[in-house]
Design a protein around this motif. Structure first.
Motif, PDB file in Angstrom:
ATOM      1  N   SER A  62      28.838   3.539  28.169  1.00 15.82           N
ATOM      2  CA  SER A  62      28.319   2.607  29.163  1.00 15.82           C
ATOM      3  C   SER A  62      27.947   1.304  28.479  1.00 15.82           C
ATOM      4  O   SER A  62      27.668   1.276  27.280  1.00 15.82           O
ATOM      5  CB  SER A  62      27.062   3.170  29.832  1.00 15.82           C
ATOM      6  N   PHE A  63      27.892   0.235  29.269  1.00 15.94           N
ATOM      7  CA  PHE A  63      27.431  -1.033  28.723  1.00 15.94           C
ATOM      8  C   PHE A  63      25.962  -0.902  28.355  1.00 15.94           C
ATOM      9  O   PHE A  63      25.177  -0.339  29.105  1.00 15.94           O
ATOM     10  CB  PHE A  63      27.642  -2.166  29.735  1.00 15.94           C
ATOM     11  N   LEU A  64      25.606  -1.403  27.186  1.00 10.74           N
ATOM     12  CA  LEU A  64      24.217  -1.398  26.759  1.00 10.74           C
ATOM     13  C   LEU A  64      23.441  -2.305  27.712  1.00 10.74           C
ATOM     14  O   LEU A  64      23.920  -3.396  28.051  1.00 10.74           O
ATOM     15  CB  LEU A  64      24.129  -1.945  25.326  1.00 10.74           C
ATOM     16  N   PRO A  65      22.269  -1.888  28.188  1.00 11.76           N
ATOM     17  CA  PRO A  65      21.497  -2.768  29.070  1.00 11.76           C
ATOM     18  C   PRO A  65      21.309  -4.145  28.416  1.00 11.76           C
ATOM     19  O   PRO A  65      21.044  -4.241  27.215  1.00 11.76           O
ATOM     20  CB  PRO A  65      20.166  -2.042  29.237  1.00 11.76           C
ATOM     21  N   MET A  66      21.465  -5.185  29.218  1.00  8.49           N
ATOM     22  CA  MET A  66      21.449  -6.549  28.690  1.00  8.49           C
ATOM     23  C   MET A  66      20.164  -6.870  27.951  1.00  8.49           C
ATOM     24  O   MET A  66      20.197  -7.486  26.889  1.00  8.49           O
ATOM     25  CB  MET A  66      21.696  -7.562  29.811  1.00  8.49           C
ATOM     26  N   GLY A 125      19.321 -10.463  18.791  1.00  6.73           N
ATOM     27  CA  GLY A 125      18.634 -11.731  18.554  1.00  6.73           C
ATOM     28  C   GLY A 125      19.399 -12.898  19.158  1.00  6.73           C
ATOM     29  O   GLY A 125      19.228 -14.044  18.755  1.00  6.73           O
ATOM     30  N   MET A 126      20.251 -12.578  20.141  1.00  5.64           N
ATOM     31  CA  MET A 126      21.089 -13.589  20.789  1.00  5.64           C
ATOM     32  C   MET A 126      20.760 -13.647  22.280  1.00  5.64           C
ATOM     33  O   MET A 126      20.184 -12.721  22.831  1.00  5.64           O
ATOM     34  CB  MET A 126      22.571 -13.243  20.591  1.00  5.64           C
ATOM     35  N   GLU A 127      21.165 -14.736  22.909  1.00  6.55           N
ATOM     36  CA  GLU A 127      20.895 -14.920  24.336  1.00  6.55           C
ATOM     37  C   GLU A 127      21.948 -14.240  25.200  1.00  6.55           C
ATOM     38  O   GLU A 127      23.110 -14.132  24.806  1.00  6.55           O
ATOM     39  CB  GLU A 127      20.888 -16.414  24.679  1.00  6.55           C
ATOM     40  N   HIS A 128      21.516 -13.837  26.399  1.00  6.03           N
ATOM     41  CA  HIS A 128      22.450 -13.324  27.399  1.00  6.03           C
ATOM     42  C   HIS A 128      23.497 -14.403  27.666  1.00  6.03           C
ATOM     43  O   HIS A 128      23.170 -15.563  27.847  1.00  6.03           O
ATOM     44  CB  HIS A 128      21.692 -12.985  28.682  1.00  6.03           C
ATOM     45  N   GLY A 129      24.751 -14.017  27.629  1.00 10.73           N
ATOM     46  CA  GLY A 129      25.821 -14.988  27.841  1.00 10.73           C
ATOM     47  C   GLY A 129      26.267 -15.679  26.569  1.00 10.73           C
ATOM     48  O   GLY A 129      27.186 -16.485  26.594  1.00 10.73           O
TER      49      GLY A 129
END
Length: 180
Positions: free
Chosen positions: A107-111, A119-123
Motif C-alpha cells: 500500500s502507499f505509505l500514508p503521506m 524530511g521532504m514536503e508533500h508533492g
C-alpha cells in the motif's frame, strides 16, 4: 559541463543551490558523484503537481518522474520502497512491487508518515536523499530520457537529472515494467 535544461526553466547547479532543495536532498547531493550533472529550477509551488507543472512549463509527461512510497509487511517486518516511474505511467504496486517486497499486500505509505520520514514536503518527494533503509526502484523507461524532472524535496523547485544517472543513485534498482 552543460546542465540539463528545458527552454521554459532557468537551470542552476543543484550542488551549489542547497537553499532550493530540502535538507536531505542537499546532503545527498553533497555525497553523490552524479550531482555535478544535476540542475535545480525554481517553480511556482502552486504548480508543483506533475500535470500542472508539465502544462505550465511545457514539459512532456515522459520527461517527468513521480516518486511514490509503498510499504508492506511480512512476519512483522515492515518493508518500504520508493518507486520512481515515468509520469505518464503508474507504479505497478499490486503485482510487481508487492512481489519485489515479498509481502502479501503493498500500500502507499500514508503521506504524513512519508513526509516525516523523508524530511521532504508533500508533492516534492524525490529519490535523491531518501532514507537509506528504503529500497529505491527506478522505472527503466526513465533511463532513456535525456532529462528527467523530479521533485527536489520542496514544492517550490524541481531537479533536472539526466535519465541515465537515476541508475547511479545510491541503492537504485532498475526495474523493467515498474510503470504501467
Amino acid at each position: 559541463m552543460t546542465l540539463p535544461s528545458f527552454p521554459t526553466l532557468a537551470s542552476l547547479p543543484a550542488a551549489d543551490h542547497h537553499t532550493l532543495v530540502a535538507a536531505p536532498v542537499a546532503a545527498a547531493l553533497a555525497e553523490w558523484s552524479g550531482a555535478s550533472e544535476v540542475a535545480v529550477v525554481d517553480i511556482d509551488p502552486d504548480l508543483a503537481d506533475t500535470a500542472a507543472m508539465s502544462q505550465a512549463y511545457d514539459i512532456p509527461m515522459t520527461a517527468s518522474g513521480n516518486c511514490v512510497v509503498v510499504a508492506g509487511s511480512r512476519g512483522g517486518d515492515e518493508r518500504i520502497a520508493a518507486c520512481v516511474v515515468r509520469a505518464d505511467t503508474r507504479a505497478d504496486v499490486n503485482t510487481l512491487v508487492r512481489k519485489m517486497l515479498d509481502v502479501r499486500k503493498a500500500s502507499f505509505l500514508p503521506m504524513d508518515r512519508a513526509v516525516e520520514e523523508t524530511g521532504m514536503e508533500h508533492g516534492g518527494i524525490t529519490p535523491v536523499g531518501l532514507p537509506s533503509a528504503w529500497r529505491l526502484l527506478v522505472h527503466e523507461a526513465l533511463l532513456d530520457e535525456p532529462v528527467v524532472v523530479l521533485g527536489s524535496g520542496v514544492r517550490r523547485s524541481k531537479l533536472l537529472v539526466p535519465g541515465r544517472l537515476l541508475a547511479d543513485l545510491p541503492g537504485a534498482e532498475v526495474v523493467v515494467g515498474l510503470g504501467r
